[in-house]
Design an enzyme around this catalytic site. Sequence first.
Site, short mmCIF file in Angstrom:
data_model
loop_
_atom_site.label_atom_id
_atom_site.label_comp_id
_atom_site.label_asym_id
_atom_site.label_seq_id
_atom_site.Cartn_x
_atom_site.Cartn_y
_atom_site.Cartn_z
N ASN A 49 0.86 -1.18 0.00
CA ASN A 49 0.00 0.00 0.00
C ASN A 49 0.90 1.23 0.00
O ASN A 49 1.54 1.53 1.00
CB ASN A 49 -0.88 -0.03 1.26
CG ASN A 49 -1.67 1.24 1.46
OD1 ASN A 49 -1.79 2.06 0.55
ND2 ASN A 49 -2.23 1.39 2.65
N LYS A 90 -0.03 4.26 -0.18
CA LYS A 90 -0.70 5.42 0.43
C LYS A 90 -0.53 6.66 -0.47
O LYS A 90 -0.50 6.52 -1.69
CB LYS A 90 -0.17 5.66 1.85
CG LYS A 90 -0.17 4.38 2.68
CD LYS A 90 0.12 4.65 4.12
CE LYS A 90 0.23 3.33 4.86
NZ LYS A 90 0.20 3.46 6.30
N HIS A 134 -9.37 0.84 5.06
CA HIS A 134 -8.09 1.03 5.76
C HIS A 134 -8.33 1.96 6.95
O HIS A 134 -9.15 2.90 6.87
CB HIS A 134 -7.06 1.63 4.80
CG HIS A 134 -5.68 1.62 5.35
ND1 HIS A 134 -5.25 2.55 6.28
CD2 HIS A 134 -4.62 0.80 5.14
CE1 HIS A 134 -3.99 2.30 6.60
NE2 HIS A 134 -3.58 1.24 5.92
N GLU A 192 -6.75 4.37 8.03
CA GLU A 192 -6.55 5.80 7.74
C GLU A 192 -7.78 6.40 7.07
O GLU A 192 -8.12 7.56 7.30
CB GLU A 192 -5.28 5.97 6.89
CG GLU A 192 -4.03 5.72 7.74
CD GLU A 192 -2.80 5.28 6.97
OE1 GLU A 192 -2.80 5.36 5.73
OE2 GLU A 192 -1.84 4.84 7.63
N GLU A 227 -5.01 -5.31 10.60
CA GLU A 227 -4.01 -4.27 10.80
C GLU A 227 -4.28 -3.54 12.11
O GLU A 227 -5.12 -2.62 12.14
CB GLU A 227 -4.06 -3.27 9.65
CG GLU A 227 -3.78 -3.88 8.29
CD GLU A 227 -3.25 -2.85 7.32
OE1 GLU A 227 -2.18 -3.10 6.75
OE2 GLU A 227 -3.86 -1.78 7.17
N GLY A 249 2.83 1.88 10.67
CA GLY A 249 3.81 2.94 10.51
C GLY A 249 4.57 3.30 11.77
O GLY A 249 5.22 4.33 11.83
N SER A 298 3.72 -2.58 10.20
CA SER A 298 5.16 -2.62 10.43
C SER A 298 5.81 -3.94 10.03
O SER A 298 6.76 -4.40 10.67
CB SER A 298 5.48 -2.26 11.89
OG SER A 298 5.08 -0.92 12.16
C1 PEP Z 1 -0.59 -0.06 6.10
O1 PEP Z 1 -0.78 1.14 6.08
O2 PEP Z 1 -1.43 -0.80 5.56
C2 PEP Z 1 0.59 -0.57 6.77
C3 PEP Z 1 0.57 -1.80 7.16
O3 PEP Z 1 1.63 0.32 6.96
P1 PEP Z 1 3.10 -0.03 7.53
O4 PEP Z 1 3.54 -1.33 6.90
O5 PEP Z 1 3.94 1.11 7.14
O6 PEP Z 1 2.94 -0.19 9.01
#
Ligand code: PEP
Length: 248
Positions: A8, A10, A92, A94, A163, A169, A208
């Site tokens: 992703n 973003k 997601h 976000e 997630e 992040g 992460s």
């Molecule tokens: C995400 O935004 O879907 C995600 C998992 O981000 P990150 O791997 O940077 O934690």
Amino acid sequence: MRKLAAGNWKMNGSAAALAEVKALIAAHPATSCDMLLCPPATLVARMAEVATGSALSVGGQDCHAQGSGAHTGDISAQMLVDAGASHVILGHSERRADHLETDALVQAKTIAAQAAGLTAIVCVGETEAQRDAGKTLAVIGGQLDGSLPPDMNRPDALVIAYEPVWAIGTGRTPTLDEVAEVHAHIRAAVINRYGAAAQGMRLLYGGSVKASNAAAIFALPNVDGALVGGASLKAADFAPIVAALTQA
Ligand code: PEP
């Protein structure tokens, strides 16, 4: 089941970043798992062109629940298909936070995405406060109940990404036992909802994931791949995660 390594991007990436896509394709000309990148909408068509004939699929990061109409700034599932996408990330955290997306809206988008022929990757996850309050499984269960479509369609047309919001992040991850516990809960929930065929539905972990922790996460039961944010932007970071999944 073919496992899935999904990236992703973003709100990151411009035309110059397509060099990373070419490098990723060169690193994995063929894979025993599915490999997907979801760039910003502005790059979907160009990335799909670069990916033509390769092992890489391309997806969107959101779609509208309607097929067309007066929805300034939005794109529909059909438009993603038209641009060369095969998948779309929905719900997601976000988008749930920044755009106040509800479970019901995520469900409507998921139905629209599947109707257009896209594989929907539906995201669920608890906040840190919810985990600290011992509510993780209840929160995930509620999100699944509200966000998933009434019909699964094909098991490969619906993917769930677990997630934890606090792991996105941040460099922090749940323990392996905690990931396994939530994934077992999700597996039981989708089998309860859709029947035994949901054994073949892919459940991704996201939050992460990086090359150094991917293999341990992929070795867990009911983890069928990953949704990766930051570490999907550079081929040098994402290619080893894809490799770890092929070896899982
Ligand atoms: C995400 O935004 O879907 C995600 C998992 O981000 P990150 O791997 O940077 O934690």
